[in-house]
Design a protein around this motif. Structure first.
Motif, PDB file in Angstrom:
ATOM      1  N   SER A  58      14.166-127.027  36.222  1.00  0.00           N
ATOM      2  CA  SER A  58      13.551-126.211  35.176  1.00  0.00           C
ATOM      3  C   SER A  58      12.377-126.942  34.524  1.00  0.00           C
ATOM      4  N   GLU A  62       8.413-126.035  34.732  1.00  0.00           N
ATOM      5  CA  GLU A  62       7.680-125.815  33.488  1.00  0.00           C
ATOM      6  C   GLU A  62       6.354-126.567  33.498  1.00  0.00           C
ATOM      7  N   ASN A  68       7.595-120.192  30.617  1.00  0.00           N
ATOM      8  CA  ASN A  68       8.207-120.902  29.498  1.00  0.00           C
ATOM      9  C   ASN A  68       9.508-121.565  29.940  1.00  0.00           C
ATOM     10  N   LEU A  69       9.801-122.747  29.375  1.00  0.00           N
ATOM     11  CA  LEU A  69      11.001-123.484  29.765  1.00  0.00           C
ATOM     12  C   LEU A  69      12.271-122.694  29.478  1.00  0.00           C
ATOM     13  N   LEU A  72      12.856-120.386  32.249  1.00  0.00           N
ATOM     14  CA  LEU A  72      13.196-121.118  33.472  1.00  0.00           C
ATOM     15  C   LEU A  72      14.637-121.628  33.428  1.00  0.00           C
ATOM     16  N   HIS A 108      13.512-122.689  22.600  1.00  0.00           N
ATOM     17  CA  HIS A 108      12.348-121.839  22.323  1.00  0.00           C
ATOM     18  C   HIS A 108      11.967-121.838  20.846  1.00  0.00           C
TER      19      HIS A 108
END
Length: 300
Positions: A58, A62, A68-69, A72, A108
């Protein structure tokens, strides 16, 4: 099909045990998600480092894609959640899904300032927090990095063990990172992975790893008494036959089996040597135990 009927003498007690187990799972998973978030936001992400396993994939994606992580983390782990549902249980898959979504949300929305710019500290402590998060989640019966679930599936269909597959998987991952990112980042990220894996092992197995000990001796009764009454550990005796040389002339014997922690090996070996220095002693690691007269490890 024959149905097995189990009678539980105290239904209220069984229900309390179930509820307490679920509460502990929620606490462990919650701690795991928070710890992993700190490792990602406070150490790895601000400095372009990554880990091994699904989380490493992931983080690498990224760096190489505009995604966006948080997205992912969910996408990469979805196949592992499905495998967990097939191999373990629906409840395991549900807990893992909730844990991964919680991790994605924290990554996030929370903001943690970069704690240090020292690359060595980033690798070590980033791995410490991320590994702690993965370990606590596993303690809670879930995963936030599903590589081991895939490893189990592969080991069942090939000659590779779980450990072999994880090693091969991560070696390939770091080679890709060295090619598409840079060699120095890949090398520091390997250090992050080693730090994380050690923390996972520590939280799952503990410092005092359980060791199974089998003892074959002509003085099994004396050794059994010593271990049980003086050392306070449970012992099981198996009836066995001697099969070679002088031992075959005395076929009736007991083979002793007990479970101790690694820190108790020296003590029990010393007591055995006092009684029978020629005793045949076999030691091997045990993942976990429940019940019996054993020394409890932390987080049990």
């Amino acid at each position: 099909m024959v149905k097995r009927i189990i009678t539980i003498p105290d239904t209220a007690w069984a229900q309390r045990v179930t509820v307490w187990r679920q509460v502990k799972d929620v606490i462990f998973i919650g701690i795991g998600v928070v710890m992993a978030s700190i490792g990602l936001k406070g150490f790895l992400l601000p400095n372009g480092f990554f880990d091994g396993g699904a989380m490493g994939v992931s983080l690498l994606l990224e760096m190489l894609t505009p995604l966006n992580l948080s997205v992912l983390i969910i996408l990469v782990n979805l196949p592992f959640i499905y495998l967990g549902y097939r191999q373990v249980s629906l409840w395991f898959a549900i807990k893992s899904t909730l844990a991964i979504f919680a991790l994605a949300l924290l990554v996030h929305y929370i903001e943690i300032p970069a704690i240090t710019a020292d690359k060595l500290l980033i690798a070590v402590f980033g791995g410490f927090f991320l590994g702690s998060g993965i370990g606590f989640a596993i303690r809670g019966g879930a995963v936030i990095d599903g590589t081991e679930v895939l490893a189990i599936q592969v080991s069942r269909k090939s000659s590779l063990t779980v450990g072999d597959f994880i090693t091969v998987f991560n070696v390939l991952l770091f080679i890709v990172a060295a090619i598409f990112v840079n060699l120095e980042t890949a090398m520091y990220s390997m250090l992050t992975y080693f730090s994380a894996s050690k923390m996972v092992d520590f939280l799952i197995n503990g410092v005092e790893e359980y060791i199974g000990v089998m003892i074959i001796s002509n003085y099994s009764d004396e050794i059994k008494t010593k271990i049980t009454y003086d050392l306070g550990r449970g012992v099981t005796a198996f009836k066995a036959d001697g099969g070679f040389g002088e031992k075959a002339k005395n076929p009736d014997r007991n083979v002793l089996f007990c479970v101790i922690t690694r820190l108790e090996i020296t003590k029990i070996q010393t007591e055995i040597d006092k009684i029978d220095p020629k005793a045949f002693v076999i030691q091997y690691p045990i993942k976990d135990t429940k019940g019996g007269m054993i020394k409890k490890r932390p987080l049990h």
